[in-house]
Scaffold this active site. Structure first.
Site, PDB file in Angstrom:
ATOM      1  N   LEU A   1       0.860  -1.186   0.000  1.00 46.97           N
ATOM      2  CA  LEU A   1       0.000   0.000   0.000  1.00 46.97           C
ATOM      3  C   LEU A   1       0.896   1.236   0.000  1.00 46.97           C
ATOM      4  O   LEU A   1       1.697   1.404   0.905  1.00 46.97           O
ATOM      5  CB  LEU A   1      -0.782  -0.037   1.317  1.00 46.97           C
ATOM      6  CG  LEU A   1      -2.204   0.484   1.412  1.00 46.97           C
ATOM      7  CD1 LEU A   1      -3.100  -0.180   0.395  1.00 46.97           C
ATOM      8  CD2 LEU A   1      -2.724   0.221   2.829  1.00 46.97           C
ATOM      9  N   HIS A   2       0.788   2.051  -1.038  1.00 47.50           N
ATOM     10  CA  HIS A   2       1.615   3.267  -1.004  1.00 47.50           C
ATOM     11  C   HIS A   2       1.026   4.441  -1.778  1.00 47.50           C
ATOM     12  O   HIS A   2       1.568   5.536  -1.749  1.00 47.50           O
ATOM     13  CB  HIS A   2       3.016   2.974  -1.557  1.00 47.50           C
ATOM     14  CG  HIS A   2       3.041   2.846  -3.047  1.00 47.50           C
ATOM     15  ND1 HIS A   2       2.615   1.717  -3.691  1.00 47.50           N
ATOM     16  CD2 HIS A   2       3.417   3.713  -4.011  1.00 47.50           C
ATOM     17  CE1 HIS A   2       2.732   1.897  -4.994  1.00 47.50           C
ATOM     18  NE2 HIS A   2       3.209   3.096  -5.222  1.00 47.50           N
TER      19      HIS A   2
END
Ligand code: UD1
Length: 374
Positions: free
Chosen positions: A206-207
């Protein structure tokens, strides 16, 4: 002899450029490759370990731009790249993907009348809120040679009025790296170190700013992850941006209390390949991982509202689930509770990967460069 500057900037660039540079070095009578690293990503875990794992030569030039706002970062790359191009006078500059370094270097070359080849051209999410979409649209407009990974991406370029002579469908070069390193990744001890067994864990990354920079969105995703982690342990290598937000929003403690949601440092290429290739399911907002899971037949839930890689949905294992808690949980349950149908799907997929995802894209890119230079 073609002198080519190959640009890398951020983590997702390294596994695309490595096979291209290796192929150029193997054809030393035709190509003189240089590698320029802009320094957009600079941490050991986000950059150095990839050079090691992918057997890439150290960059010939390091621009050391570091982090900053979009404008500051893009401008810094341009200012530092321009004198390199002026000095080296390459025949081609090769850029990959859609990060700020990609657009910055392409723009420098367009102004200096140096030819640019864009690898991974034609991807479109049709979501202009995404910084990468702007980078893709503009890079494709100003590049001379557009090397596409799938047939739909060539179509996107034609629909934008780009001349056929600039478009070459070459396939997905990331699959070259994947196939070349798959057996080597078996030497990684990452599963043993984490104490997880094949097909008995999930992997999460997740970024995206749209997912992690807003407290409420990140909270909704965390609610879903906590629910899923009741059924299966989730391994979460954390991007530095996400780590900073988890701290800022005071979510870190909430996660630490949950033994089944395990935050670890970002992994190198081989460890990460070993990890996701054994997962029962992958949850991600990454672009590359949607393709890598399709290439290996691993079910993937994409935590975004859209994708610039629809071929991973139509021909692969990808499901676009967005960021609604219930929707993420339901989709994960469906995958986790139907292992038999997933197995069958995996077998079917192995024989029907998207065309030219065959591990031989780098030589086709080199041939296209030669053909476009005549
Ligand atoms: C960039 C790309 C994105 C890609 C992602 C992969 C753009 C617009 N975005 O996003 O397309 O999917 O890389 O990771 O180019 N940081 C570190 N160490 C590093 C690098 C970054 O600590 O080595 C931190 C910094 O606080 C920085 C933040 O991460 O401000 C974001 O880095 P940045 O390069 O701006 O964008 P990414 O989110 O990594």
């Amino acid at each position: 002899m073609l002198k080519v500057i190959n640009v890398v900037g951020a983590r997702p660039n390294f596994m695309k450029v490595a096979p291209i540079v290796a192929a150029m070095r193997g054809r030393a009578n035709e190509f003189a490759p240089l590698v320029v690293h802009t320094g957009q990503h600079y941490d050991a875990a986000m950059s150095d370990s990839f050079f090691r794992d992918l057997g890439m030569p150290q960059p010939d030039v390091y621009l050391n731009v570091g982090s900053g706002s979009h404008a500051a970062q893009t401008a810094a790359v341009m200012q530092r790249f321009e004198p390199v191009v002026a000095k080296e006078k390459p025949d081609w500059v090769l850029v990959v993907g859609d990060v700020n370094s990609t657009l910055a270097c392409a723009l420098v070359c367009a102004k200096l009348h140096i030819k640019v080849a864009h690898v991974e051209a034609g991807l479109r999410s049709r979501d202009r809120e995404m910084p990468e979409e702007i980078n893709r649209l503009l890079t494709d407009q100003i590049s001379d040679l557009l090397l596409t990974p799938s047939m739909d991406t060539s179509e996107n370029l034609r629909a934008e009025g780009i001349a056929e002579t600039r478009i070459r469908f070459v396939g997905n070069v990331m699959v070259d790296s994947l196939l070349a390193h798959l057996s080597l990744s078996a030497n990684s001890n990452i599963r043993e170190d984490l104490g997880v067994a094949e097909k008995a864990y999930a992997v999460l990354t997740l970024h995206r700013p749209s997912n992690v920079d807003e407290r409420e969105t990140l909270a909704r995703i965390l609610d879903a992850l906590e629910e899923i982690s009741r059924s299966v342990p989730l391994i979460f290598p954390v991007h530095p941006r996400t780590r900073a937000r988890l701290d800022e929003f005071s979510f870190a403690e909430r996660i630490e209390r949950n033994e089944n949601l395990r935050l670890i440092e970002p992994l190198g290429y081989l460890d990460f390949l070993r990890l996701y290739s054994g997962a029962v399911i992958v949850l991600t907002d990454s672009g590359g991982l949607q393709e890598e899971t399709t290439a290996l037949g691993i079910p993937c839930l994409t935590l975004r509202e859209n994708t610039e890689r629809p071929v991973t949905v139509t021909k692969g294992t990808n499901i676009i689930v967005g960021t609604d808690t219930e929707k993420i949980v339901q989709s994960a349950r469906r995958v986790l509770h139907s292992p038999r149908s997933n197995e069958l799907r995996q077998v079917a997929l192995a024989s029907s990967l998207p065309p030219l995802w065959d591990g031989h894209t780098a030589p086709r890119i080199l041939d296209a460069l030669i053909a476009a230079s005549i």
